[in-house]
Design a protein around this motif. Structure first.
Motif, PDB file in Angstrom:
ATOM      1  N   ARG A  71     -35.541 -29.324  64.981  1.00 18.56           N
ATOM      2  CA  ARG A  71     -35.694 -30.354  63.954  1.00 18.56           C
ATOM      3  C   ARG A  71     -35.899 -29.698  62.594  1.00 18.56           C
ATOM      4  NH1 ARG A  71     -36.917 -34.803  67.611  1.00 18.56           N
ATOM      5  NH2 ARG A  71     -38.028 -34.051  69.467  1.00 18.56           N
ATOM      6  N   ALA A  72     -35.877 -30.514  61.558  1.00 20.42           N
ATOM      7  CA  ALA A  72     -36.076 -30.009  60.198  1.00 20.42           C
ATOM      8  C   ALA A  72     -37.459 -29.386  60.069  1.00 20.42           C
ATOM      9  CB  ALA A  72     -35.904 -31.147  59.194  1.00 20.42           C
ATOM     10  N   PRO A  73     -37.624 -28.426  59.151  1.00 22.23           N
ATOM     11  CA  PRO A  73     -38.940 -27.804  58.976  1.00 22.23           C
ATOM     12  C   PRO A  73     -40.006 -28.838  58.662  1.00 22.23           C
ATOM     13  CG  PRO A  73     -37.455 -27.266  57.150  1.00 22.23           C
ATOM     14  CD  PRO A  73     -36.627 -27.898  58.215  1.00 22.23           C
ATOM     15  N   GLY A  74     -41.156 -28.688  59.323  1.00 19.05           N
ATOM     16  CA  GLY A  74     -42.276 -29.574  59.077  1.00 19.05           C
ATOM     17  C   GLY A  74     -42.268 -30.860  59.857  1.00 19.05           C
ATOM     18  N   SER A  75     -41.228 -31.099  60.658  1.00 24.47           N
ATOM     19  CA  SER A  75     -41.115 -32.361  61.387  1.00 24.47           C
ATOM     20  C   SER A  75     -41.084 -32.107  62.884  1.00 24.47           C
ATOM     21  CB  SER A  75     -39.839 -33.112  60.982  1.00 24.47           C
ATOM     22  OG  SER A  75     -39.635 -34.244  61.792  1.00 24.47           O
ATOM     23  N   VAL A  76     -42.051 -32.678  63.629  1.00 25.85           N
ATOM     24  CA  VAL A  76     -42.066 -32.499  65.080  1.00 25.85           C
ATOM     25  C   VAL A  76     -41.394 -33.660  65.799  1.00 25.85           C
ATOM     26  CG1 VAL A  76     -44.140 -31.070  65.063  1.00 25.85           C
ATOM     27  CG2 VAL A  76     -44.350 -33.563  65.311  1.00 25.85           C
ATOM     28  N   ASP A  77     -41.027 -34.711  65.070  1.00 23.49           N
ATOM     29  CA  ASP A  77     -40.393 -35.862  65.716  1.00 23.49           C
ATOM     30  C   ASP A  77     -39.216 -36.412  64.909  1.00 23.49           C
ATOM     31  OD1 ASP A  77     -41.804 -36.917  63.624  1.00 23.49           O
ATOM     32  OD2 ASP A  77     -43.029 -38.289  64.824  1.00 23.49           O
ATOM     33  N   GLY A  78     -38.674 -35.601  64.016  1.00 25.99           N
ATOM     34  CA  GLY A  78     -37.502 -36.020  63.251  1.00 25.99           C
ATOM     35  C   GLY A  78     -36.247 -35.961  64.104  1.00 25.99           C
ATOM     36  N   PRO A  79     -35.102 -36.281  63.522  1.00 25.83           N
ATOM     37  CA  PRO A  79     -33.845 -36.276  64.278  1.00 25.83           C
ATOM     38  C   PRO A  79     -33.548 -34.920  64.920  1.00 25.83           C
ATOM     39  CG  PRO A  79     -33.557 -37.316  62.134  1.00 25.83           C
ATOM     40  CD  PRO A  79     -34.925 -36.695  62.119  1.00 25.83           C
ATOM     41  N   VAL A  80     -32.995 -34.968  66.116  1.00 21.10           N
ATOM     42  CA  VAL A  80     -32.591 -33.752  66.818  1.00 21.10           C
ATOM     43  C   VAL A  80     -31.361 -33.174  66.127  1.00 21.10           C
ATOM     44  CG1 VAL A  80     -31.750 -32.786  68.987  1.00 21.10           C
ATOM     45  CG2 VAL A  80     -33.539 -34.554  69.005  1.00 21.10           C
ATOM     46  N   LEU A  81     -31.470 -31.942  65.667  1.00 15.64           N
ATOM     47  CA  LEU A  81     -30.371 -31.266  64.993  1.00 15.64           C
ATOM     48  C   LEU A  81     -29.654 -30.281  65.914  1.00 15.64           C
ATOM     49  CD1 LEU A  81     -32.182 -30.581  61.601  1.00 15.64           C
ATOM     50  CD2 LEU A  81     -30.716 -32.516  62.211  1.00 15.64           C
ATOM     51  N   ALA A  82     -30.381 -29.805  66.913  1.00 18.99           N
ATOM     52  CA  ALA A  82     -29.837 -28.871  67.895  1.00 18.99           C
ATOM     53  C   ALA A  82     -30.781 -28.871  69.085  1.00 18.99           C
ATOM     54  CB  ALA A  82     -29.710 -27.466  67.302  1.00 18.99           C
ATOM     55  N   MET A  83     -30.363 -28.208  70.159  1.00 20.60           N
ATOM     56  CA  MET A  83     -31.209 -28.050  71.335  1.00 20.60           C
ATOM     57  C   MET A  83     -31.257 -26.575  71.675  1.00 20.60           C
ATOM     58  SD  MET A  83     -33.019 -30.265  73.098  1.00 20.60           S
ATOM     59  CE  MET A  83     -32.129 -31.813  72.850  1.00 20.60           C
ATOM     60  N   MET A  84     -32.444 -26.098  72.048  1.00 17.76           N
ATOM     61  CA  MET A  84     -32.652 -24.680  72.324  1.00 17.76           C
ATOM     62  C   MET A  84     -33.365 -24.549  73.657  1.00 17.76           C
ATOM     63  SD  MET A  84     -32.206 -21.592  71.049  1.00 17.76           S
ATOM     64  CE  MET A  84     -31.563 -22.287  69.505  1.00 17.76           C
ATOM     65  N   GLY A  85     -32.919 -23.625  74.504  1.00 16.94           N
ATOM     66  CA  GLY A  85     -33.571 -23.445  75.790  1.00 16.94           C
ATOM     67  C   GLY A  85     -33.658 -21.991  76.210  1.00 16.94           C
ATOM     68  N   ILE A  86     -34.749 -21.663  76.890  1.00 16.16           N
ATOM     69  CA  ILE A  86     -34.923 -20.365  77.531  1.00 16.16           C
ATOM     70  C   ILE A  86     -35.089 -20.624  79.015  1.00 16.16           C
ATOM     71  CG2 ILE A  86     -36.373 -18.312  77.781  1.00 16.16           C
ATOM     72  CD1 ILE A  86     -35.043 -18.319  75.087  1.00 16.16           C
ATOM     73  N   THR A  87     -34.227 -20.033  79.829  1.00 15.63           N
ATOM     74  CA  THR A  87     -34.286 -20.194  81.276  1.00 15.63           C
ATOM     75  C   THR A  87     -34.723 -18.892  81.919  1.00 15.63           C
ATOM     76  OG1 THR A  87     -32.497 -21.829  81.238  1.00 15.63           O
ATOM     77  CG2 THR A  87     -32.965 -20.773  83.345  1.00 15.63           C
ATOM     78  N   ARG A  88     -35.776 -18.967  82.731  1.00 14.58           N
ATOM     79  CA  ARG A  88     -36.192 -17.789  83.486  1.00 14.58           C
ATOM     80  C   ARG A  88     -35.203 -17.606  84.635  1.00 14.58           C
ATOM     81  NH1 ARG A  88     -41.668 -16.017  83.827  1.00 14.58           N
ATOM     82  NH2 ARG A  88     -42.427 -18.134  83.408  1.00 14.58           N
ATOM     83  N   THR A  89     -34.584 -16.428  84.740  1.00 14.56           N
ATOM     84  CA  THR A  89     -33.517 -16.240  85.722  1.00 14.56           C
ATOM     85  C   THR A  89     -33.919 -15.397  86.921  1.00 14.56           C
ATOM     86  OG1 THR A  89     -32.659 -14.356  84.452  1.00 14.56           O
ATOM     87  CG2 THR A  89     -31.687 -16.519  84.019  1.00 14.56           C
ATOM     88  N   THR A  90     -34.787 -14.399  86.744  1.00 16.72           N
ATOM     89  CA  THR A  90     -35.183 -13.541  87.862  1.00 16.72           C
ATOM     90  C   THR A  90     -36.622 -13.119  87.684  1.00 16.72           C
ATOM     91  OG1 THR A  90     -34.471 -11.513  86.730  1.00 16.72           O
ATOM     92  CG2 THR A  90     -32.858 -12.575  88.175  1.00 16.72           C
ATOM     93  N   GLY A  91     -37.141 -12.551  88.743  1.00 11.75           N
ATOM     94  CA  GLY A  91     -38.469 -11.964  88.675  1.00 11.75           C
ATOM     95  C   GLY A  91     -39.518 -12.826  89.345  1.00 11.75           C
ATOM     96  N   ALA A  92     -40.554 -12.167  89.834  1.00  7.76           N
ATOM     97  CA  ALA A  92     -41.705 -12.828  90.431  1.00  7.76           C
ATOM     98  C   ALA A  92     -42.949 -12.261  89.766  1.00  7.76           C
ATOM     99  CB  ALA A  92     -41.721 -12.570  91.940  1.00  7.76           C
ATOM    100  N   PRO A  93     -44.096 -12.901  89.946  1.00  9.75           N
ATOM    101  CA  PRO A  93     -45.321 -12.358  89.344  1.00  9.75           C
ATOM    102  C   PRO A  93     -45.506 -10.890  89.675  1.00  9.75           C
ATOM    103  CG  PRO A  93     -45.739 -14.525  90.263  1.00  9.75           C
ATOM    104  CD  PRO A  93     -44.337 -14.155  90.666  1.00  9.75           C
ATOM    105  N   GLY A  94     -45.769 -10.081  88.666  1.00  7.31           N
ATOM    106  CA  GLY A  94     -45.931  -8.648  88.848  1.00  7.31           C
ATOM    107  C   GLY A  94     -44.652  -7.862  88.722  1.00  7.31           C
ATOM    108  N   GLN A  95     -43.510  -8.539  88.633  1.00  9.45           N
ATOM    109  CA  GLN A  95     -42.233  -7.862  88.491  1.00  9.45           C
ATOM    110  C   GLN A  95     -41.669  -8.131  87.102  1.00  9.45           C
ATOM    111  OE1 GLN A  95     -39.766  -9.364  91.617  1.00  9.45           O
ATOM    112  NE2 GLN A  95     -40.820  -8.227  93.222  1.00  9.45           N
ATOM    113  N   GLU A  96     -40.682  -7.301  86.734  1.00  6.66           N
ATOM    114  CA  GLU A  96     -40.033  -7.528  85.451  1.00  6.66           C
ATOM    115  C   GLU A  96     -39.320  -8.869  85.456  1.00  6.66           C
ATOM    116  OE1 GLU A  96     -37.555  -4.352  84.175  1.00  6.66           O
ATOM    117  OE2 GLU A  96     -39.248  -3.151  83.503  1.00  6.66           O
ATOM    118  N   GLN A  97     -39.377  -9.535  84.327  1.00  2.00           N
ATOM    119  CA  GLN A  97     -38.811 -10.863  84.198  1.00  2.00           C
ATOM    120  C   GLN A  97     -37.573 -10.820  83.299  1.00  2.00           C
ATOM    121  OE1 GLN A  97     -40.524 -13.882  85.465  1.00  2.00           O
ATOM    122  NE2 GLN A  97     -41.571 -12.321  86.656  1.00  2.00           N
ATOM    123  N   ALA A  98     -36.575 -11.594  83.653  1.00  2.00           N
ATOM    124  CA  ALA A  98     -35.383 -11.733  82.822  1.00  2.00           C
ATOM    125  C   ALA A  98     -35.141 -13.214  82.567  1.00  2.00           C
ATOM    126  CB  ALA A  98     -34.167 -11.105  83.503  1.00  2.00           C
TER     127      ALA A  98
END
Length: 200
Positions: A71-98
């Motif tokens: 969203r625009a700077p300073g706005s937590v509920d303004g119009p959606v301008l894009a979507m961003m995601g981080i997906t955890r793909t591998t790894g378990a607790p204590g192991q390297e994460q990707a």
């Protein structure tokens, strides 16, 4: 994990909610988004409802997919301008994460550097030991998606090659580009912009 806000002077990333259904349905009907992502096509309002009311909350609760509305700077509920995601793909607790970064941008928000700013915030959090603590963040896109590749290039992702028939899209495997970013990599282009890239 409880959703949280990422922000800087250029952009705000906050969790998308049911209040964003109509906007997400409108944006995801764009042919360019259908061409380069795995969203359903044709995209209807029920798809947006399922994404925002089930998939997004489940991803945060299970700590597998962390999704923000850009969203625009300073706005937590303004119009959606894009979507961003981080997906955890591998790894378990204590192991390297990707993990993997993914994004789309609304047609009326393209070309202003918004997605690059948002991706920088998300990538920095994902690779920060005090954040998600990933050891590797990868980016992939179907071959030909130069706008997405330019964002990854600006952030310092290192291009690793083309994987033939790798990326699934609605029952078809497409050739895909792959690049990666490690915690200590500079957040600036690591190589010249490809000569075969279309000018923009």
């Amino acid at each position: 994990m409880e959703p949280f806000v990422l922000r800087d002077a250029h952009v705000t990333l906050s969790v998308p909610t049911a209040a964003d259904v109509d906007r997400v349905a409108e944006v995801c009907a764009d042919p360019e988004i259908a061409a380069w992502t795995v969203v359903p096509s044709p995209y209807v309002r029920a798809d947006a409802e399922g994404f925002l009311t089930r998939m997004v909350p489940a991803g945060w609760a299970e700590e597998t997919i962390f999704t923000w509305a850009v969203r625009a700077p300073g706005s937590v509920d303004g119009p959606v301008l894009a979507m961003m995601g981080i997906t955890r793909t591998t790894g378990a607790p204590g192991q390297e994460q990707a993990g993997e970064i993914g994004y789309w941008t609304a047609p009326d928000a393209r070309g202003a550097g918004l997605t690059t700013a948002a991706a920088r915030l998300a990538a920095d959090w994902a690779l920060d030991p005090e954040g998600l603590g990933l050891s590797r963040l990868q980016w992939q896109a179907y071959v030909g998606n130069w706008p997405s590749r330019r964002v990854a290039w600006k952030l310092g992702f290192r291009f690793e090659g083309t994987l033939r028939r790798y990326g699934p899209q609605r029952g078809v495997l497409r050739d895909s580009w792959m690049a990666s970013l490690l915690p200590r990599d500079p957040r600036e282009p690591a190589e010249p912009w490809p000569a075969e890239a279309p000018r923009s």
